[in-house]
Scaffold this motif. Structure first.
Motif, PDB file in Angstrom:
ATOM      1  N   PRO A 680       0.829  -1.204   0.000  1.00 41.27           N
ATOM      2  CA  PRO A 680       0.000   0.000   0.000  1.00 41.27           C
ATOM      3  C   PRO A 680       0.863   1.253   0.000  1.00 41.27           C
ATOM      4  O   PRO A 680       1.870   1.329   0.695  1.00 41.27           O
ATOM      5  CB  PRO A 680      -0.805  -0.120   1.312  1.00 41.27           C
ATOM      6  N   ARG A 681       0.484   2.189  -0.805  1.00 40.09           N
ATOM      7  CA  ARG A 681       1.216   3.451  -0.888  1.00 40.09           C
ATOM      8  C   ARG A 681       0.255   4.594  -0.596  1.00 40.09           C
ATOM      9  O   ARG A 681      -0.921   4.524  -0.939  1.00 40.09           O
ATOM     10  CB  ARG A 681       1.834   3.635  -2.284  1.00 40.09           C
ATOM     11  N   PRO A 682       0.729   5.662   0.018  1.00 38.94           N
ATOM     12  CA  PRO A 682      -0.151   6.789   0.345  1.00 38.94           C
ATOM     13  C   PRO A 682      -0.494   7.603  -0.899  1.00 38.94           C
ATOM     14  O   PRO A 682      -0.155   8.769  -1.005  1.00 38.94           O
ATOM     15  CB  PRO A 682       0.703   7.594   1.339  1.00 38.94           C
ATOM     16  N   SER A 683      -1.169   6.938  -1.892  1.00 40.63           N
ATOM     17  CA  SER A 683      -1.502   7.628  -3.131  1.00 40.63           C
ATOM     18  C   SER A 683      -2.567   8.691  -2.921  1.00 40.63           C
ATOM     19  O   SER A 683      -2.844   9.464  -3.827  1.00 40.63           O
ATOM     20  CB  SER A 683      -1.982   6.605  -4.171  1.00 40.63           C
ATOM     21  N   ASP A 684      -3.192   8.696  -1.738  1.00 39.29           N
ATOM     22  CA  ASP A 684      -4.175   9.741  -1.456  1.00 39.29           C
ATOM     23  C   ASP A 684      -3.501  11.063  -1.123  1.00 39.29           C
ATOM     24  O   ASP A 684      -4.173  12.075  -0.947  1.00 39.29           O
ATOM     25  CB  ASP A 684      -5.063   9.319  -0.280  1.00 39.29           C
ATOM     26  N   LEU A 685      -2.170  11.062  -1.048  1.00 36.67           N
ATOM     27  CA  LEU A 685      -1.424  12.275  -0.728  1.00 36.67           C
ATOM     28  C   LEU A 685      -0.515  12.627  -1.897  1.00 36.67           C
ATOM     29  O   LEU A 685       0.359  11.839  -2.269  1.00 36.67           O
ATOM     30  CB  LEU A 685      -0.593  12.061   0.542  1.00 36.67           C
ATOM     31  N   GLY A 686      -0.742  13.810  -2.493  1.00 30.93           N
ATOM     32  CA  GLY A 686       0.120  14.280  -3.571  1.00 30.93           C
ATOM     33  C   GLY A 686       1.192  15.205  -3.030  1.00 30.93           C
ATOM     34  O   GLY A 686       0.917  16.081  -2.212  1.00 30.93           O
ATOM     35  N   SER A 726      13.714  13.535  -0.897  1.00 29.57           N
ATOM     36  CA  SER A 726      13.087  13.539  -2.211  1.00 29.57           C
ATOM     37  C   SER A 726      11.633  13.141  -2.024  1.00 29.57           C
ATOM     38  O   SER A 726      11.222  12.710  -0.942  1.00 29.57           O
ATOM     39  CB  SER A 726      13.790  12.563  -3.157  1.00 29.57           C
ATOM     40  N   VAL A 727      10.836  13.272  -3.097  1.00 31.35           N
ATOM     41  CA  VAL A 727       9.434  12.863  -3.021  1.00 31.35           C
ATOM     42  C   VAL A 727       9.345  11.366  -2.763  1.00 31.35           C
ATOM     43  O   VAL A 727       8.531  10.902  -1.952  1.00 31.35           O
ATOM     44  CB  VAL A 727       8.692  13.242  -4.318  1.00 31.35           C
ATOM     45  N   ALA A 728      10.208  10.578  -3.428  1.00 28.22           N
ATOM     46  CA  ALA A 728      10.201   9.133  -3.205  1.00 28.22           C
ATOM     47  C   ALA A 728      10.582   8.798  -1.762  1.00 28.22           C
ATOM     48  O   ALA A 728      10.002   7.901  -1.140  1.00 28.22           O
ATOM     49  CB  ALA A 728      11.164   8.452  -4.175  1.00 28.22           C
ATOM     50  N   HIS A 729      11.555   9.536  -1.216  1.00 31.33           N
ATOM     51  CA  HIS A 729      11.945   9.312   0.181  1.00 31.33           C
ATOM     52  C   HIS A 729      10.792   9.654   1.121  1.00 31.33           C
ATOM     53  O   HIS A 729      10.531   8.929   2.100  1.00 31.33           O
ATOM     54  CB  HIS A 729      13.172  10.174   0.495  1.00 31.33           C
ATOM     55  N   ALA A 730      10.075  10.746   0.843  1.00 33.90           N
ATOM     56  CA  ALA A 730       8.932  11.133   1.675  1.00 33.90           C
ATOM     57  C   ALA A 730       7.857  10.054   1.655  1.00 33.90           C
ATOM     58  O   ALA A 730       7.291   9.696   2.694  1.00 33.90           O
ATOM     59  CB  ALA A 730       8.360  12.463   1.198  1.00 33.90           C
ATOM     60  N   ARG A 731       7.590   9.502   0.475  1.00 32.97           N
ATOM     61  CA  ARG A 731       6.577   8.442   0.396  1.00 32.97           C
ATOM     62  C   ARG A 731       7.030   7.197   1.159  1.00 32.97           C
ATOM     63  O   ARG A 731       6.221   6.497   1.775  1.00 32.97           O
ATOM     64  CB  ARG A 731       6.304   8.103  -1.067  1.00 32.97           C
ATOM     65  N   GLY A 732       8.327   6.904   1.112  1.00 31.79           N
ATOM     66  CA  GLY A 732       8.832   5.770   1.869  1.00 31.79           C
ATOM     67  C   GLY A 732       8.681   5.969   3.364  1.00 31.79           C
ATOM     68  O   GLY A 732       8.319   5.041   4.096  1.00 31.79           O
ATOM     69  N   LEU A 733       8.935   7.197   3.837  1.00 27.23           N
ATOM     70  CA  LEU A 733       8.770   7.489   5.258  1.00 27.23           C
ATOM     71  C   LEU A 733       7.315   7.339   5.690  1.00 27.23           C
ATOM     72  O   LEU A 733       7.027   6.946   6.826  1.00 27.23           O
ATOM     73  CB  LEU A 733       9.263   8.906   5.558  1.00 27.23           C
TER      74      LEU A 733
END
Length: 762
Positions: A680-686, A726-733
């Motif tokens: 699951p990824r926080p795709s609800d957050l841009g 980075s944006v990818a790092h933020a999504r990983g966090l």
């Protein structure tokens, strides 16, 4: 689509003007409720006429709706009028200034609109009807349960709305905005939860029934961590993680034991407080399997002085505390109006605050003698972050705190600093607004944004300072200078080419402002683009653009997309009108009636498309109103189409069924592989990286980010104390570890805010 959008805009404007011009104002009806000219309150007057109509969501005129007009240029003054029998209002003599229009009527949602000094078109306000929710409380045999506390959470409710059931076991909530609500009830040790969201429909009453049964209970004991002796009179609060709900608080008895019953099942947080001890908090899942044993550390405290280099006391120095890893520290029991993550009120933190200070918990401020004291600290290593305007920020580590002991020898010396000011301009000398400016002085950093004239100021700097500005996201302007204590250094920066600013306003077909619309402006090459989001008044300004022409794309959930709108100049405000869209949902099955996952579904004309989920279900958003035939395709099960359906603006048509001609044969190996790969990824957050800051650009209504309290425009500062790279790092966090609560630090309106974000579980 572009030509159709333009035609709709023109027709809407013409019809709106004719609608008003054709309406007659009854003789003797005073539509202008303001004061007469010549009175002391007659300042909000001038040669400008403002008129319009107020309707409900069925396009029916609203009588006696109250229209208030104010202006930031006329502080404290306002004019009022009420709509007539045809829903019209008129102010004949308002000033040519920025105006704020607010429209209210009982039983309807209020609307607000900000007009520029140039707006003179007839206005149409649509006030959605509010709904009602009637809840009946019953026990297992079906008998009414009186005096139960009923709590609802939903759109616009903060905190949650609560009421008591009457003698018939009923509660009626009125004045609710349309949308989905969660309902729960409690009486003594019994609780009830609604079976999923309850939909409120405009102008209608929704009926719901809850059956109460025994709720989870929580038992445990609180002891001294050093002596293991029981602690009486400790306050134990159990907080459901649903935003807006109150905590249930009990106290320990003489043996240090506590018991809380009638709790709601699910993710919760327990906070334990006792005088003389450091507060403790942890998360848990209810019902709990075994009694809890909670050991409280004896509270430590520290006190000291803040002085300058000459030893003179400094008043007004702000101090925040954090762990050695930079995480916030619990200091006190939360009170009403405070945030739900860090303890203590949110201070008015100075502009240019260091990230370390913002990530800590605000603790105290030095008094007139430079003295400060911080109590209720856990006996652990911590870091003090100290700020005072005109001085360099300071970081002090404290390692020798002990239970029930006050450390009194803390002396913090602040060094006087200077400031840097300047202006960022384009090649024409025009100031550039909202340009990100960053200053380095050794390991210290300060950042800010330029104002409307391109000016900026960075304070509390000393020594050799490097200043950087990024006016277009690609070109970096730099200067180096020496900054002396108590002095101001100047650094003006100019871009090589002339940059332009495009001013826009996004409205619906009635002229009402639309907030959160994503506007993409392209200039020259397709890769040269800038993105912005409309404010509550529908306006936005996208700067740092090369000379026109441009093309503009606009998207907003619930509205039709606007693509490739040509713009030839940037001198005037561009008004963009979006039409309301529909949504269609249903299921795709094969020739045997079995659901088909991963099937393509779209409108025949290609305006909207999607893919079915694991249950074969789909939802198409952004569908133009009118007749549509849906088509579906699956590599194994073939093609199919629906019967013709009619989509209506702002409505969701459910229950569609598309049957494919072939049979769907699931691949078990592919399903297992997919289950292992999918996370699951926080795709609800841009998120978007702008310069060196991460800006929240999308928050879906029912997603985890919205539940956590994130908003469009927030600047993501850190997750669990770790700044994103980075944006990818933020999504990983925000993803790992799955299912755990993250402390998300954002900057909103130049103030740091801590939010609780529940990561998606595997």
């Amino acid at each position: 689509m572009l030509a159709l959008g333009a035609v709709v805009m023109v027709l809407a404007g013409v019809l709106g003007m004719r609608l008003f011009q054709g309406a007659s104002v009854p003789t003797g009806v005073a539509l202008d409720g303001g004061v007469e000219p010549g009175t002391p309150e007659a300042g909000l007057r001038g040669p400008r006429a403002l008129a319009g109509v107020v309707q409900d969501d069925r396009d029916q005129p609203l009588v006696e709706a109250l229209v208030r007009v104010s202006s930031p240029e006329y502080a404290g003054e306002q004019r009022e009028a009420k709509t007539d029998a045809s829903g019209h209002f008129r102010f004949p003599d308002l000033p040519a200034a920025v105006l704020r229009v607010e429209v209210t009527r009982a039983g309807h949602e209020a609307r607000e609109l900000t007009l520029s000094a140039r707006d003179d078109a007839a206005l149409t306000f649509v006030l959605a009807r509010q709904g009602e929710l009637r809840i009946a409380l019953r026990d297992a045999p079906g008998n009414p349960v009186d005096d139960a506390e009923v709590v609802i959470t939903g759109p616009g409710l903060w905190p949650a709305q609560a009421a008591r059931a009457d003698a018939r076991g009923e509660v009626l909530f009125v004045g609710l905005a349309a949308g989905d609500y969660n309902v729960r009830a409690r009486r003594a040790g019994r609780v009830a939860l609604g079976q999923g969201p309850t939909a409120i429909v405009p102008g209608q009453r929704t009926e719901a029934e809850l059956t109460l049964s025994d709720g989870p209970s929580l038992r445990g004991s609180v002891v001294d961590a050093q002596s293991n002796k029981p602690l009486a009179n400790a306050r134990v609060s159990v907080q459901d993680l649903t935003p807006g709900l109150d905590a249930l608080t009990v106290s320990t008895d003489a043996q240090g034991q506590f018991s809380a019953s009638g709790l709601w099942p699910g993710a919760s947080r327990i906070d334990v407080q006792r005088d003389g001890y450091a507060p403790m908090g942890r998360e848990l899942e209810l019902p709990a399997r075994a009694p809890l044993l909670i050991a409280l550390e004896g509270a430590a405290s520290l006190s000291g002085l803040v002085v300058d280099e000459e030893g003179k006391p400094l008043a007004g120095a702000q101090i925040s505390v954090s762990t050695g890893e930079g995480l916030p520290i619990d200091l006190a029991e939360p009170r009403e109006g405070e945030l739900g993550v860090t303890r203590g009120p949110v201070p008015q933190v100075p502009r240019g605050t260091s990230p370390e200070f913002a990530l800590g918990t605000f603790a105290t401020e030095s008094d007139a003698k430079g003295a400060f004291r911080i109590a209720r600290l856990a006996p652990q290593s911590l870091v003090l972050h100290v700020l005072r305007p005109g001085y360099l920020s300071e970081r002090v580590q404290v390692d020798d705190l002990a239970p029930h002991v006050e450390k009194t020898d803390v002396r913090i010396v602040l060094h006087a600093a200077g400031r840097v000011s300047g202006k960022v301009t384009d090649a024409r000398g025009v100031g550039l607004q909202a340009v990100y400016v960053l200053a380095h002085a050794g390991e210290r950093e300060q950042s800010t944004l330029t104002d409307s004239d391109g000016a900026y100021a960075l304070r509390d700097l000393l020594g050799e300072v490097s200043v950087e500005a990024m006016p277009d996201g690609r070109t970096t302007l730099r200067c180096k200078l020496q900054v002396k204590a108590n002095e101001e250094a100047r650094c003006d920066l100019s871009a090589d080419s002339a940059l332009h600013t495009l001013h826009l306003r996004v409205v619906d077909e009635y002229g009402n402002a639309l907030e959160g619309a994503r506007v993409l402006v392209r200039a020259g090459k397709a890769t040269d683009s800038e993105t912005g989001f409309s404010r509550p008044d529908g306006t936005l300004s996208i700067g740092e653009l090369p000379p026109p022409p441009y093309t503009v794309d606009v998207t907003l959930a619930g509205y039709l997309e606007l693509d490739d709108l040509p713009v030839s100049g940037s001198e005037k405000e561009l008004r963009i009108q979006l039409g309301r869209a529909a949504s269609l949902s249903g299921v795709v099955v094969d020739s045997l009636g079995r659901v088909v996952p991963s099937a393509f579904v779209g409108t025949k004309e290609g305006e909207s498309s999607s893919e079915t989920d694991a249950d074969g279900e789909f939802t198409l958003h952004g569908v133009p109103p009118g007749p549509h035939t849906l088509v579906a395709h699956h590599a194994g099960a073939g093609d199919g189409h629906s019967a013709e359906v009619r989509a209506r603006a702002s409505e969701r048509l459910e229950g569609l069924r598309i049957a494919l001609k072939g049979r769907y044969e699931p691949d078990p190996d592919a399903s297992v592989a997919r289950a292992k790969e999918e996370r699951p990824r926080p795709s609800d957050l841009g998120l978007e990286l702008r310069g060196r800051i991460f800006v929240v650009t999308q928050v879906l209504a029912n997603g985890l980010a919205n539940k956590a309290g994130l908003r469009i425009g927030d600047v993501l500062s850190a997750v669990d104390g770790e700044p994103p790279l980075s944006v990818a790092h933020a999504r990983g966090l925000l993803r790992d570890p799955p299912g755990r609560i993250a402390t998300v630090r954002v900057i909103r309106d130049r103030r740091p805010i801590n939010l609780r974000y529940k990561r998606p579980a595997l």
